[in-house]
Write an enzyme that holds these catalytic residues in place. Sequence first.
Site, PDB file in Angstrom:
ATOM      1  NE  ARG A 182      20.774  60.940  57.047  1.00  0.00           N
ATOM      2  CZ  ARG A 182      20.975  60.969  55.523  1.00  0.00           C
ATOM      3  NH1 ARG A 182      21.586  61.894  54.616  1.00  0.00           N
ATOM      4  NH2 ARG A 182      20.186  59.915  54.790  1.00  0.00           N
TER       5      ARG A 182
ATOM      6  CE  LYS B  46      24.216  66.085  52.065  1.00  0.00           C
ATOM      7  NZ  LYS B  46      22.037  67.094  52.259  1.00  0.00           N
TER       8      LYS B  46
END
Length: 295
Positions: free
Chosen positions: A262, A228
């Site tokens: 994840r 991210k």
Amino acid sequence: MQTIATRWELRTRTLQFGRLPAIMGIVNVTPDSFSDGGKFFTPDLAVQHALQLAAAGADILDIGGESTRPFSATVSVDDELDRVMPVIQALRGQVSIPISIDTSKSEVAQAAIEAGAEIINDVTGLSGDPNMVHIAAEAGVGVCAMHMQGTPKTMQNNPTYENLLVEITDYLASRDAQLISAGIAPQRVCLDPGIGFGKTHEHNLELVRYAERFLQLGRPILIGHSRKAFIGKLIGDSASDRTAGTLGLSLALASKGIQVLRVHDVKSTREALQCFFAAHDHATASEYLEARAQS
């Protein structure tokens, strides 16, 4: 005070959490996901990728057919079904690990469950579709409810909080209670504070720094930090590959007791975790491998 969760009950099985967190491998069957959009957009490519993740040590495969990157638009139910269903149907007979459907649409969740999915992973916390909670409760699947401020299209328009940790903890506790009240068994609920979903770079780092606080909720905590944008901010290069940064955060989160990570890079995550905890636990290599084989 709630007991820290040691298991997550799914539709037909139970995930038991040990020293290492469970690894949820990401399979984006989309043309526009922020990191790997378009790489696995055909069913054959997506299935091949999923099988590689399973072989690399994934504990869960998370199949998604709609990008939830910042400023993304929604796709139709039919388009989402066309993307994910061939993949889930093909994987059902080829993998033994549970399949998760990453969706906020009840029609997609229902079809995925009928094809063998064990988990609904919903970025809206199962609140975006009025039928989602009923479908989850009726099927007895595991659910992951995430916190998000706004929607993917609007969530990065100046996200603000008076007290980030308190507000997200309160939301997750409230949503957990609502899901249980609606008929979902408490042992089937997992919670996700939603890194990157309506948070600034500083908010995301704070969530990682204090991630262990969410364990007090008594549910498994899932963190989706992989690749991210705030990682680029941390390493000082937004265009740089974020794999190493993701691994660093994975180790930090695992050391805090987070139960589910994840990630895109399952193999490197698994190997980094194995080495980290082998050293951290002061075990010899043979002792560590024997313990892993028995777990």
